[in-house]
Design a protein around this motif. Structure first.
Motif, PDB file in Angstrom:
ATOM      1  N   ILE A  44     113.377  93.113  10.240  1.00 36.64           N
ATOM      2  CA  ILE A  44     112.854  91.817   9.779  1.00 36.64           C
ATOM      3  C   ILE A  44     112.086  91.074  10.869  1.00 36.64           C
ATOM      4  O   ILE A  44     110.881  90.825  10.748  1.00 36.64           O
ATOM      5  CB  ILE A  44     114.002  90.936   9.257  1.00 36.64           C
ATOM      6  N   PHE A  45     112.787  90.716  11.953  1.00 39.53           N
ATOM      7  CA  PHE A  45     112.166  89.828  12.944  1.00 39.53           C
ATOM      8  C   PHE A  45     111.097  90.529  13.779  1.00 39.53           C
ATOM      9  O   PHE A  45     110.053  89.932  14.066  1.00 39.53           O
ATOM     10  CB  PHE A  45     113.242  89.244  13.863  1.00 39.53           C
ATOM     11  N   GLY A  46     111.338  91.785  14.163  1.00 36.65           N
ATOM     12  CA  GLY A  46     110.373  92.492  15.003  1.00 36.65           C
ATOM     13  C   GLY A  46     108.997  92.603  14.368  1.00 36.65           C
ATOM     14  O   GLY A  46     107.989  92.157  14.952  1.00 36.65           O
ATOM     15  N   PRO A  47     108.889  93.161  13.160  1.00 36.04           N
ATOM     16  CA  PRO A  47     107.581  93.253  12.500  1.00 36.04           C
ATOM     17  C   PRO A  47     106.955  91.890  12.225  1.00 36.04           C
ATOM     18  O   PRO A  47     105.737  91.724  12.365  1.00 36.04           O
ATOM     19  CB  PRO A  47     107.911  93.973  11.184  1.00 36.04           C
ATOM     20  N   LEU A  48     107.785  90.908  11.848  1.00 35.41           N
ATOM     21  CA  LEU A  48     107.258  89.566  11.591  1.00 35.41           C
ATOM     22  C   LEU A  48     106.658  88.964  12.851  1.00 35.41           C
ATOM     23  O   LEU A  48     105.572  88.369  12.823  1.00 35.41           O
ATOM     24  CB  LEU A  48     108.375  88.661  11.065  1.00 35.41           C
ATOM     25  N   ASP A  49     107.346  89.126  13.965  1.00 39.71           N
ATOM     26  CA  ASP A  49     106.865  88.611  15.251  1.00 39.71           C
ATOM     27  C   ASP A  49     105.518  89.223  15.620  1.00 39.71           C
ATOM     28  O   ASP A  49     104.591  88.512  16.020  1.00 39.71           O
ATOM     29  CB  ASP A  49     107.906  88.921  16.335  1.00 39.71           C
ATOM     30  N   LEU A  50     105.383  90.525  15.450  1.00 40.07           N
ATOM     31  CA  LEU A  50     104.121  91.202  15.758  1.00 40.07           C
ATOM     32  C   LEU A  50     103.008  90.729  14.836  1.00 40.07           C
ATOM     33  O   LEU A  50     101.885  90.462  15.272  1.00 40.07           O
ATOM     34  CB  LEU A  50     104.283  92.720  15.627  1.00 40.07           C
ATOM     35  N   LEU A  51     103.307  90.633  13.540  1.00 42.57           N
ATOM     36  CA  LEU A  51     102.300  90.224  12.562  1.00 42.57           C
ATOM     37  C   LEU A  51     101.793  88.817  12.856  1.00 42.57           C
ATOM     38  O   LEU A  51     100.583  88.564  12.855  1.00 42.57           O
ATOM     39  CB  LEU A  51     102.900  90.289  11.154  1.00 42.57           C
ATOM     40  N   VAL A  52     102.720  87.902  13.120  1.00 44.60           N
ATOM     41  CA  VAL A  52     102.330  86.521  13.415  1.00 44.60           C
ATOM     42  C   VAL A  52     101.546  86.458  14.726  1.00 44.60           C
ATOM     43  O   VAL A  52     100.537  85.738  14.823  1.00 44.60           O
ATOM     44  CB  VAL A  52     103.578  85.612  13.495  1.00 44.60           C
ATOM     45  N   PHE A  53     101.973  87.221  15.735  1.00 44.43           N
ATOM     46  CA  PHE A  53     101.295  87.198  17.031  1.00 44.43           C
ATOM     47  C   PHE A  53      99.840  87.631  16.914  1.00 44.43           C
ATOM     48  O   PHE A  53      98.927  86.925  17.349  1.00 44.43           O
ATOM     49  CB  PHE A  53     102.022  88.100  18.028  1.00 44.43           C
TER      50      PHE A  53
END
Length: 217
Positions: free
Chosen positions: A114-123
């Motif tokens: 959840i958090f890892g892919p979301l963090d990359l996408l937002v970045f």
């Protein structure tokens, strides 16, 4: 150093969200400065080999500010509530024994999915729009950068998070992650700059043919 740590603990106890936000912003800003230094060093090595003119390091402070804002606006507040909420869900709702194998494994899995892919996408999306790119350009950049970063980070972060969720108290877990984010923001900034790197072209070869043609055009 001990006095600084006690001051941080006091700030965290008194103003937890604000402290997490400010510390995240500082660390991500420092990470971007390091990324620019690494990129410049890499470029110097390449230019020395090709006998091209070697440019001295000149920090792009606008980009540092942009990355700092990402730490302030996303990593700090979202990370704070993510780690607090994740611990509450796994410990209270799933009723798993703290520090048990299932407890740690569940946290690592949820964080990676959840958090890892979301963090990359937002970045990558945020950095693209912040640099003045259009929606179409940002979409292509995300296609180019997201998969390589996700795969490369997928081999490192689970190990980092096992130690985090097993040994670090919840209130300090974001700080622990942020120290690794000093390297991670450096890595992500470097990834974001490597537009035509051969290894990216290799990852691109795994995309469907239609998407490859779209990126090429």
């Amino acid at each position: 150093m001990l006095r600084l740590w006690k001051w941080y603990q006091n700030c965290l106890a008194t103003h937890p969200v604000k402290t997490q936000v400010i510390s995240s912003g500082i660390i991500w800003g420092v990470g971007d400065i390091a990324a620019q230094a690494v990129t410049n060093s890499t470029a110097k090595h390449y230019h020395l080999q090709t006998h091209d003119e070697v440019k001295e390091l000149k920090i792009n402070w606008r980009r540092v500010a942009t990355t700092t804002i990402f730490g302030l606006g996303f990593v700090g507040p979202v990370g704070h509530f993510w780690y607090e909420g994740l611990d509450r869900i796994i410990r209270v709702r799933l009723k798993l024994q703290p520090n048990s194998f299932r407890f740690v494994a569940s946290k690592v899995a949820a964080d990676g999915i959840i958090f890892g892919p979301l963090d990359l996408l937002v970045f990558f999306t945020y950095m693209g729009f912040s640099s003045g790119k259009t929606s179409a350009q940002v979409k292509e950049d995300v296609k180019r950068d997201f998969l390589p970063a996700l795969i490369l980070e997928g081999g490192v972060w689970p190990i980092v998070q096992v130690a985090n969720f097993r040994f670090v108290p919840v209130r300090y877990q974001l700080l622990y992650v942020n120290f690794f984010c000093l390297l991670d923001s450096c890595f992500l900034s470097w990834i974001e700059q490597q537009e035509d790197a051969p290894w990216k072209q290799w990852f691109k070869s795994f995309l469907p043919l239609k998407e490859q043609e779209g990126q090429g055009g």
